[in-house]
Design a protein around this motif. Structure first.
Motif, PDB file in Angstrom:
ATOM      1  N   ALA A 155       3.277   0.048  -5.758  1.00  0.00           N
ATOM      2  CA  ALA A 155       2.775   0.372  -4.422  1.00  0.00           C
ATOM      3  C   ALA A 155       3.612  -0.316  -3.347  1.00  0.00           C
ATOM      4  N   SER A 156       4.038  -1.535  -3.613  1.00  0.00           N
ATOM      5  CA  SER A 156       4.869  -2.268  -2.653  1.00  0.00           C
ATOM      6  C   SER A 156       6.194  -1.547  -2.407  1.00  0.00           C
ATOM      7  N   ILE A 157       6.848  -1.157  -3.479  1.00  0.00           N
ATOM      8  CA  ILE A 157       8.145  -0.479  -3.361  1.00  0.00           C
ATOM      9  C   ILE A 157       7.965   0.907  -2.735  1.00  0.00           C
ATOM     10  N   LEU A 158       6.920   1.620  -3.136  1.00  0.00           N
ATOM     11  CA  LEU A 158       6.664   2.938  -2.544  1.00  0.00           C
ATOM     12  C   LEU A 158       6.363   2.833  -1.051  1.00  0.00           C
ATOM     13  N   GLY A 159       5.706   1.747  -0.647  1.00  0.00           N
ATOM     14  CA  GLY A 159       5.453   1.515   0.779  1.00  0.00           C
ATOM     15  C   GLY A 159       6.758   1.421   1.551  1.00  0.00           C
ATOM     16  N   PHE A 160       7.700   0.636   1.019  1.00  0.00           N
ATOM     17  CA  PHE A 160       9.004   0.536   1.684  1.00  0.00           C
ATOM     18  C   PHE A 160       9.695   1.891   1.716  1.00  0.00           C
ATOM     19  N   LEU A 161       9.685   2.609   0.597  1.00  0.00           N
ATOM     20  CA  LEU A 161      10.361   3.912   0.552  1.00  0.00           C
ATOM     21  C   LEU A 161       9.749   4.894   1.550  1.00  0.00           C
ATOM     22  N   ALA A 162       8.431   4.860   1.700  1.00  0.00           N
ATOM     23  CA  ALA A 162       7.759   5.745   2.665  1.00  0.00           C
ATOM     24  C   ALA A 162       8.191   5.395   4.089  1.00  0.00           C
ATOM     25  N   PHE A 163       8.147   4.110   4.432  1.00  0.00           N
ATOM     26  CA  PHE A 163       8.544   3.692   5.776  1.00  0.00           C
ATOM     27  C   PHE A 163      10.029   3.946   6.017  1.00  0.00           C
ATOM     28  N   GLU A 202       4.087 -11.092  -7.776  1.00  0.00           N
ATOM     29  CA  GLU A 202       3.223 -10.747  -8.903  1.00  0.00           C
ATOM     30  C   GLU A 202       3.176 -11.878  -9.934  1.00  0.00           C
ATOM     31  N   ILE A 203       4.305 -12.507 -10.196  1.00  0.00           N
ATOM     32  CA  ILE A 203       4.334 -13.634 -11.134  1.00  0.00           C
ATOM     33  C   ILE A 203       3.535 -14.802 -10.558  1.00  0.00           C
ATOM     34  N   GLN A 204       3.692 -15.045  -9.259  1.00  0.00           N
ATOM     35  CA  GLN A 204       2.935 -16.112  -8.600  1.00  0.00           C
ATOM     36  C   GLN A 204       1.440 -15.858  -8.702  1.00  0.00           C
ATOM     37  N   GLN A 205       1.025 -14.605  -8.561  1.00  0.00           N
ATOM     38  CA  GLN A 205      -0.393 -14.269  -8.687  1.00  0.00           C
ATOM     39  C   GLN A 205      -0.891 -14.564 -10.104  1.00  0.00           C
ATOM     40  N   LYS A 206      -0.066 -14.276 -11.098  1.00  0.00           N
ATOM     41  CA  LYS A 206      -0.446 -14.546 -12.487  1.00  0.00           C
ATOM     42  C   LYS A 206      -0.572 -16.050 -12.726  1.00  0.00           C
ATOM     43  N   ILE A 207       0.384 -16.814 -12.234  1.00  0.00           N
ATOM     44  CA  ILE A 207       0.400 -18.258 -12.459  1.00  0.00           C
ATOM     45  C   ILE A 207      -0.775 -18.941 -11.755  1.00  0.00           C
ATOM     46  N   THR A 208      -1.022 -18.566 -10.496  1.00  0.00           N
ATOM     47  CA  THR A 208      -2.055 -19.248  -9.706  1.00  0.00           C
ATOM     48  C   THR A 208      -3.444 -18.651  -9.900  1.00  0.00           C
ATOM     49  N   GLY A 209      -3.526 -17.439 -10.417  1.00  0.00           N
ATOM     50  CA  GLY A 209      -4.814 -16.786 -10.573  1.00  0.00           C
ATOM     51  C   GLY A 209      -5.353 -16.218  -9.268  1.00  0.00           C
ATOM     52  N   ARG A 210      -4.549 -16.230  -8.227  1.00  0.00           N
ATOM     53  CA  ARG A 210      -4.954 -15.673  -6.932  1.00  0.00           C
ATOM     54  C   ARG A 210      -4.423 -14.250  -6.855  1.00  0.00           C
ATOM     55  N   GLY A 211      -5.275 -13.305  -7.112  1.00  0.00           N
ATOM     56  CA  GLY A 211      -4.866 -11.912  -7.161  1.00  0.00           C
ATOM     57  C   GLY A 211      -4.611 -11.510  -8.607  1.00  0.00           C
ATOM     58  N   ASN A 212      -4.330 -10.252  -8.797  1.00  0.00           N
ATOM     59  CA  ASN A 212      -4.077  -9.731 -10.140  1.00  0.00           C
ATOM     60  C   ASN A 212      -2.616  -9.332 -10.268  1.00  0.00           C
ATOM     61  N   MET A 213      -2.028  -9.687 -11.380  1.00  0.00           N
ATOM     62  CA  MET A 213      -0.652  -9.289 -11.660  1.00  0.00           C
ATOM     63  C   MET A 213      -0.691  -7.905 -12.281  1.00  0.00           C
ATOM     64  N   GLU A 214      -0.311  -6.896 -11.492  1.00  0.00           N
ATOM     65  CA  GLU A 214      -0.366  -5.518 -11.964  1.00  0.00           C
ATOM     66  C   GLU A 214       0.909  -4.778 -11.595  1.00  0.00           C
ATOM     67  N   PHE A 215       1.350  -3.955 -12.523  1.00  0.00           N
ATOM     68  CA  PHE A 215       2.535  -3.134 -12.276  1.00  0.00           C
ATOM     69  C   PHE A 215       2.296  -2.186 -11.104  1.00  0.00           C
ATOM     70  N   ASN A 216       1.077  -1.644 -11.007  1.00  0.00           N
ATOM     71  CA  ASN A 216       0.769  -0.706  -9.915  1.00  0.00           C
ATOM     72  C   ASN A 216       0.851  -1.368  -8.546  1.00  0.00           C
ATOM     73  N   ASP A 217       0.563  -2.671  -8.454  1.00  0.00           N
ATOM     74  CA  ASP A 217       0.745  -3.391  -7.189  1.00  0.00           C
ATOM     75  C   ASP A 217       2.223  -3.415  -6.805  1.00  0.00           C
ATOM     76  N   ALA A 218       3.057  -3.727  -7.789  1.00  0.00           N
ATOM     77  CA  ALA A 218       4.499  -3.771  -7.549  1.00  0.00           C
ATOM     78  C   ALA A 218       5.011  -2.390  -7.144  1.00  0.00           C
ATOM     79  N   LEU A 250      13.633  -6.647  -2.011  1.00  0.00           N
ATOM     80  CA  LEU A 250      12.199  -6.373  -2.097  1.00  0.00           C
ATOM     81  C   LEU A 250      11.706  -6.368  -3.542  1.00  0.00           C
ATOM     82  N   ILE A 251      12.478  -5.814  -4.452  1.00  0.00           N
ATOM     83  CA  ILE A 251      12.073  -5.810  -5.861  1.00  0.00           C
ATOM     84  C   ILE A 251      11.938  -7.239  -6.370  1.00  0.00           C
ATOM     85  N   ILE A 252      12.887  -8.098  -6.027  1.00  0.00           N
ATOM     86  CA  ILE A 252      12.816  -9.499  -6.434  1.00  0.00           C
ATOM     87  C   ILE A 252      11.585 -10.168  -5.826  1.00  0.00           C
TER      88      ILE A 252
END
Length: 140
Positions: free
Chosen positions: A101-109, A83-99, A75-77
């Motif tokens: 939130a993704s990992i915290l979502g898995f940990l919560a579930f 996030e890198i894809q979002q930065k390259i394509t400009g679709r979405g924002n590359m943010e540490f908080n997004d990453a 999941l981390i990979i």
């Protein structure tokens, strides 16, 4: 997130340059592909031996722990790749908080999953204990 990636890239570039200098001093002029072959081959086998020892040790207690480690690593990979894809394509924002939130979502579930598994196993043990008590009472 961009700063984090730039930091990691900086470390890798410095390491790359130091390896090139060291190999030049030793009289070895590897191509970039040859360098990748040797560095990742050696680093990979060292990592494999280390991970293999740890997983064998952990497996004595729980295969679930190994499954968790594998899943969180995957999941981390994936999160970093997205996030890198979002930065390259400009679709979405590359943010540490997004990453994060993704990992915290898995940990919560995963926490909910572990709690449900624990409660189910506890319920089964309690039920088996009650049926054992009833059978013992009937035998006497």
């Amino acid at each position: 997130m961009v700063q984090f990636i730039k930091f990691i890239v900086g470390i890798i570039n410095e390491l790359h340059d130091k390896i090139i200098v060291l190999l030049s001093l030793l009289g070895l002029n590897f191509t970039d592909k040859e360098l990748h072959f040797w560095v990742f081959g050696i680093a990979g086998i060292i990592l494999f031996v280390f991970v293999d020892k740890i997983f064998k040790w952990i497996s004595k207690w729980s295969i679930t722990a190994i499954s968790f480690i594998y899943t969180i690593t995957f999941l981390i990979i994936m999160v970093l790749a997205i996030e890198i894809q979002q930065k390259i394509t400009g679709r979405g924002n590359m943010e540490f908080n997004d990453a994060l939130a993704s990992i915290l979502g898995f940990l919560a579930f995963f926490g909910v999953y572990v709690a449900m598994k624990f409660l189910l196993n506890l319920s089964i043990k309690l039920y088996k204990g009650m049926t054992e008590d009833k059978r013992m009472d009937g035998d006497e």
